[in-house]
Each structure stands twice: as structure tokens, then as C-alpha cells.
Design a protein around this motif. Structure first.
Motif, PDB file in Angstrom:
ATOM      1  N   ARG A   9       0.626  -1.352  -0.022  1.00 42.83           N
ATOM      2  CA  ARG A   9       0.011  -0.082  -0.059  1.00 42.83           C
ATOM      3  C   ARG A   9       1.008   1.334   0.179  1.00 42.83           C
ATOM      4  O   ARG A   9       0.636   2.105  -0.481  1.00 42.83           O
ATOM      5  CB  ARG A   9      -0.924   0.169   1.177  1.00 42.83           C
ATOM      6  CG  ARG A   9      -2.231  -0.480   0.901  1.00 42.83           C
ATOM      7  CD  ARG A   9      -3.107  -0.524   2.214  1.00 42.83           C
ATOM      8  NE  ARG A   9      -2.942  -1.730   2.904  1.00 42.83           N
ATOM      9  CZ  ARG A   9      -3.209  -1.817   4.160  1.00 42.83           C
ATOM     10  NH1 ARG A   9      -4.028  -0.977   4.765  1.00 42.83           N
ATOM     11  NH2 ARG A   9      -3.063  -2.857   4.946  1.00 42.83           N
ATOM     12  N   GLY A  10       2.104   1.376   0.570  1.00 43.74           N
ATOM     13  CA  GLY A  10       2.774   2.147   0.619  1.00 43.74           C
ATOM     14  C   GLY A  10       3.596   2.380  -0.692  1.00 43.74           C
ATOM     15  O   GLY A  10       4.047   3.714  -1.060  1.00 43.74           O
ATOM     16  N   LEU A  11       3.497   1.877  -1.411  1.00 40.03           N
ATOM     17  CA  LEU A  11       4.159   1.961  -2.938  1.00 40.03           C
ATOM     18  C   LEU A  11       3.170   1.993  -3.908  1.00 40.03           C
ATOM     19  O   LEU A  11       3.784   2.393  -5.175  1.00 40.03           O
ATOM     20  CB  LEU A  11       5.092   0.817  -3.110  1.00 40.03           C
ATOM     21  CG  LEU A  11       6.115   0.649  -2.215  1.00 40.03           C
ATOM     22  CD1 LEU A  11       6.991  -0.857  -2.455  1.00 40.03           C
ATOM     23  CD2 LEU A  11       7.204   1.354  -2.380  1.00 40.03           C
ATOM     24  N   LEU A  12       1.773   2.140  -3.500  1.00 45.19           N
ATOM     25  CA  LEU A  12       0.547   2.691  -4.717  1.00 45.19           C
ATOM     26  C   LEU A  12       1.025   4.087  -4.618  1.00 45.19           C
ATOM     27  O   LEU A  12       1.128   4.632  -3.880  1.00 45.19           O
ATOM     28  CB  LEU A  12      -0.473   2.147  -4.277  1.00 45.19           C
ATOM     29  CG  LEU A  12      -0.580   0.618  -3.956  1.00 45.19           C
ATOM     30  CD1 LEU A  12      -2.121   0.502  -3.297  1.00 45.19           C
ATOM     31  CD2 LEU A  12      -0.417  -0.218  -5.219  1.00 45.19           C
ATOM     32  N   LEU A  17      -3.971   4.020  -4.732  1.00 43.18           N
ATOM     33  CA  LEU A  17      -4.621   3.901  -3.342  1.00 43.18           C
ATOM     34  C   LEU A  17      -5.852   4.393  -3.340  1.00 43.18           C
ATOM     35  O   LEU A  17      -6.823   3.880  -2.490  1.00 43.18           O
ATOM     36  CB  LEU A  17      -3.746   4.892  -2.460  1.00 43.18           C
ATOM     37  CG  LEU A  17      -3.804   4.498  -1.003  1.00 43.18           C
ATOM     38  CD1 LEU A  17      -3.500   3.082  -0.712  1.00 43.18           C
ATOM     39  CD2 LEU A  17      -2.865   5.482  -0.224  1.00 43.18           C
ATOM     40  N   ASP A  18      -6.415   5.481  -3.886  1.00 40.31           N
ATOM     41  CA  ASP A  18      -7.557   6.052  -3.640  1.00 40.31           C
ATOM     42  C   ASP A  18      -8.578   5.192  -4.525  1.00 40.31           C
ATOM     43  O   ASP A  18      -9.498   4.595  -3.655  1.00 40.31           O
ATOM     44  CB  ASP A  18      -7.898   7.144  -4.530  1.00 40.31           C
ATOM     45  CG  ASP A  18      -7.360   8.481  -3.940  1.00 40.31           C
ATOM     46  OD1 ASP A  18      -6.766   8.148  -2.571  1.00 40.31           O
ATOM     47  OD2 ASP A  18      -6.998   9.648  -4.645  1.00 40.31           O
ATOM     48  N   ARG A  19      -8.159   4.222  -5.583  1.00 37.77           N
ATOM     49  CA  ARG A  19      -9.001   3.237  -6.232  1.00 37.77           C
ATOM     50  C   ARG A  19      -9.340   2.196  -5.297  1.00 37.77           C
ATOM     51  O   ARG A  19     -10.281   1.451  -5.229  1.00 37.77           O
ATOM     52  CB  ARG A  19      -8.478   3.066  -7.464  1.00 37.77           C
ATOM     53  CG  ARG A  19      -9.597   1.940  -8.211  1.00 37.77           C
ATOM     54  CD  ARG A  19      -9.164   2.328  -9.736  1.00 37.77           C
ATOM     55  NE  ARG A  19     -10.260   1.371 -10.433  1.00 37.77           N
ATOM     56  CZ  ARG A  19      -9.789   0.136 -11.310  1.00 37.77           C
ATOM     57  NH1 ARG A  19      -8.655  -0.067 -11.266  1.00 37.77           N
ATOM     58  NH2 ARG A  19     -10.808  -0.204 -11.740  1.00 37.77           N
ATOM     59  N   TYR A  20      -7.948   1.557  -4.779  1.00 38.62           N
ATOM     60  CA  TYR A  20      -8.084   0.421  -3.701  1.00 38.62           C
ATOM     61  C   TYR A  20      -8.703   0.780  -2.397  1.00 38.62           C
ATOM     62  O   TYR A  20      -9.570  -0.138  -2.174  1.00 38.62           O
ATOM     63  CB  TYR A  20      -6.550   0.465  -3.365  1.00 38.62           C
ATOM     64  CG  TYR A  20      -6.260  -0.652  -2.144  1.00 38.62           C
ATOM     65  CD1 TYR A  20      -6.204  -1.980  -2.392  1.00 38.62           C
ATOM     66  CD2 TYR A  20      -6.404  -0.309  -0.786  1.00 38.62           C
ATOM     67  CE1 TYR A  20      -6.272  -2.853  -1.411  1.00 38.62           C
ATOM     68  CE2 TYR A  20      -6.311  -1.092   0.246  1.00 38.62           C
ATOM     69  CZ  TYR A  20      -6.079  -2.323  -0.123  1.00 38.62           C
ATOM     70  OH  TYR A  20      -5.960  -3.352   1.238  1.00 38.62           O
ATOM     71  N   ILE A  46      -9.238  -5.710  -7.155  1.00 35.58           N
ATOM     72  CA  ILE A  46      -8.254  -5.448  -6.494  1.00 35.58           C
ATOM     73  C   ILE A  46      -6.966  -6.055  -6.417  1.00 35.58           C
ATOM     74  O   ILE A  46      -5.952  -5.438  -6.472  1.00 35.58           O
ATOM     75  CB  ILE A  46      -8.713  -5.532  -4.760  1.00 35.58           C
ATOM     76  CG1 ILE A  46      -9.595  -4.558  -4.596  1.00 35.58           C
ATOM     77  CG2 ILE A  46      -7.614  -5.075  -3.863  1.00 35.58           C
ATOM     78  CD1 ILE A  46     -10.681  -4.803  -3.176  1.00 35.58           C
ATOM     79  N   ASP A  47      -6.861  -7.287  -6.557  1.00 34.43           N
ATOM     80  CA  ASP A  47      -5.818  -8.220  -6.843  1.00 34.43           C
ATOM     81  C   ASP A  47      -4.915  -7.639  -8.122  1.00 34.43           C
ATOM     82  O   ASP A  47      -3.881  -7.546  -8.113  1.00 34.43           O
ATOM     83  CB  ASP A  47      -6.050  -9.675  -7.243  1.00 34.43           C
ATOM     84  CG  ASP A  47      -6.326 -10.475  -5.768  1.00 34.43           C
ATOM     85  OD1 ASP A  47      -6.771  -9.645  -4.757  1.00 34.43           O
ATOM     86  OD2 ASP A  47      -7.358 -11.254  -6.043  1.00 34.43           O
ATOM     87  N   LEU A  48      -5.645  -7.062  -9.283  1.00 37.29           N
ATOM     88  CA  LEU A  48      -5.220  -6.570 -10.401  1.00 37.29           C
ATOM     89  C   LEU A  48      -4.646  -5.384 -10.255  1.00 37.29           C
ATOM     90  O   LEU A  48      -3.454  -4.682 -10.542  1.00 37.29           O
ATOM     91  CB  LEU A  48      -6.175  -6.615 -11.577  1.00 37.29           C
ATOM     92  CG  LEU A  48      -6.631  -8.006 -12.018  1.00 37.29           C
ATOM     93  CD1 LEU A  48      -7.673  -7.925 -13.262  1.00 37.29           C
ATOM     94  CD2 LEU A  48      -5.409  -8.613 -12.822  1.00 37.29           C
ATOM     95  N   LEU A  49      -5.268  -4.580  -9.385  1.00 36.55           N
ATOM     96  CA  LEU A  49      -5.007  -3.252  -9.130  1.00 36.55           C
ATOM     97  C   LEU A  49      -3.502  -3.110  -8.296  1.00 36.55           C
ATOM     98  O   LEU A  49      -2.569  -2.063  -8.691  1.00 36.55           O
ATOM     99  CB  LEU A  49      -5.829  -2.432  -8.232  1.00 36.55           C
ATOM    100  CG  LEU A  49      -5.688  -1.066  -7.603  1.00 36.55           C
ATOM    101  CD1 LEU A  49      -5.441  -0.064  -8.871  1.00 36.55           C
ATOM    102  CD2 LEU A  49      -6.631  -0.458  -6.827  1.00 36.55           C
ATOM    103  N   ILE A  50      -3.199  -3.996  -7.414  1.00 40.12           N
ATOM    104  CA  ILE A  50      -2.008  -4.041  -6.597  1.00 40.12           C
ATOM    105  C   ILE A  50      -0.848  -4.608  -7.281  1.00 40.12           C
ATOM    106  O   ILE A  50       0.466  -4.547  -6.746  1.00 40.12           O
ATOM    107  CB  ILE A  50      -2.239  -4.795  -5.188  1.00 40.12           C
ATOM    108  CG1 ILE A  50      -2.678  -6.112  -5.263  1.00 40.12           C
ATOM    109  CG2 ILE A  50      -3.563  -3.936  -4.424  1.00 40.12           C
ATOM    110  CD1 ILE A  50      -2.662  -6.976  -4.117  1.00 40.12           C
ATOM    111  N   LEU A  51      -1.116  -5.076  -8.374  1.00 39.21           N
ATOM    112  CA  LEU A  51       0.281  -5.739  -8.913  1.00 39.21           C
ATOM    113  C   LEU A  51       1.332  -5.007  -9.199  1.00 39.21           C
ATOM    114  O   LEU A  51       2.398  -5.249  -8.982  1.00 39.21           O
ATOM    115  CB  LEU A  51      -0.289  -6.464 -10.119  1.00 39.21           C
ATOM    116  CG  LEU A  51      -0.968  -7.706 -10.132  1.00 39.21           C
ATOM    117  CD1 LEU A  51      -1.375  -7.980 -11.636  1.00 39.21           C
ATOM    118  CD2 LEU A  51      -0.313  -8.665  -9.345  1.00 39.21           C
TER     119      LEU A  51
END
Length: 85
Positions: A9-12, A17-20, A46-51
Motif C-alpha cells: 500500500r505504501g508503494l501505490l 491507493l484511492d481506487r484501492y 483489487i488483486d489486479l490493481l495492486i500488481l
């Protein structure tokens, strides 16, 4: 909903992060409504978003490993310096 790690999360980016956070909120609401079929779809998104954040974390780890290897190599070179007879 499954959360990603604090490190990821710190690296988004701010946009990611807003979308997450929005997707987590929607997914939690769907779970509260027992709509697990739809919550599953949100979790997949979410899984795709954080890749990208996961890749950034891996890159950071690789850079740290390289720096450590270089440091250890420099220590080895300093110990094995010019030989005295």
C-alpha cells in the motif's frame, strides 16, 4: 475482503491507493449484504490493481540485495588488500 500488505500500500500511487480504498469499501459493503458473488469480482479487481505495487516492492528488494552484495564485496576487497611480504 483481503487487504494487501502495508508495504505494498505504501508503494501505490495516490490514484491507485484511492481506487484501492474505494474498492475495499465497496467489497466490504457487498460482504455485509451477503453478496459474496459480487464481492469476489471486486476482490479480483483489487488483486489486479495492486500488481504494480507488488512489482515496486520486488524492485526495491532487488536493489537492496544488490547494495548488500556490493557492500560485502567491498569489505572482502578491503580485507584482501595489498599483500605485505
Amino acid at each position: 475482503m483481503r487487504h494487501c500488505s502495508v508495504q505494498v500500500r505504501g508503494l501505490l500511487t495516490r490514484e491507485e491507493l484511492d481506487r484501492y480504498n474505494g474498492l475495499i469499501e465497496v467489497g466490504s459493503y457487498l460482504e455485509d449484504q451477503n453478496r459474496y458473488d459480487l464481492a469476489y469480482m471486486v476482490q479480483k479487481e483489487i488483486d489486479l490493481l495492486i500488481l504494480p505495487g507488488i512489482e515496486r516492492l520486488k524492485d526495491k528488494g532487488r536493489a537492496r540485495d544488490r547494495a548488500t552484495a556490493e557492500y560485502l564485496e567491498s569489505l572482502k576487497d578491503a580485507e584482501g588488500g595489498p599483500e605485505e611480504e
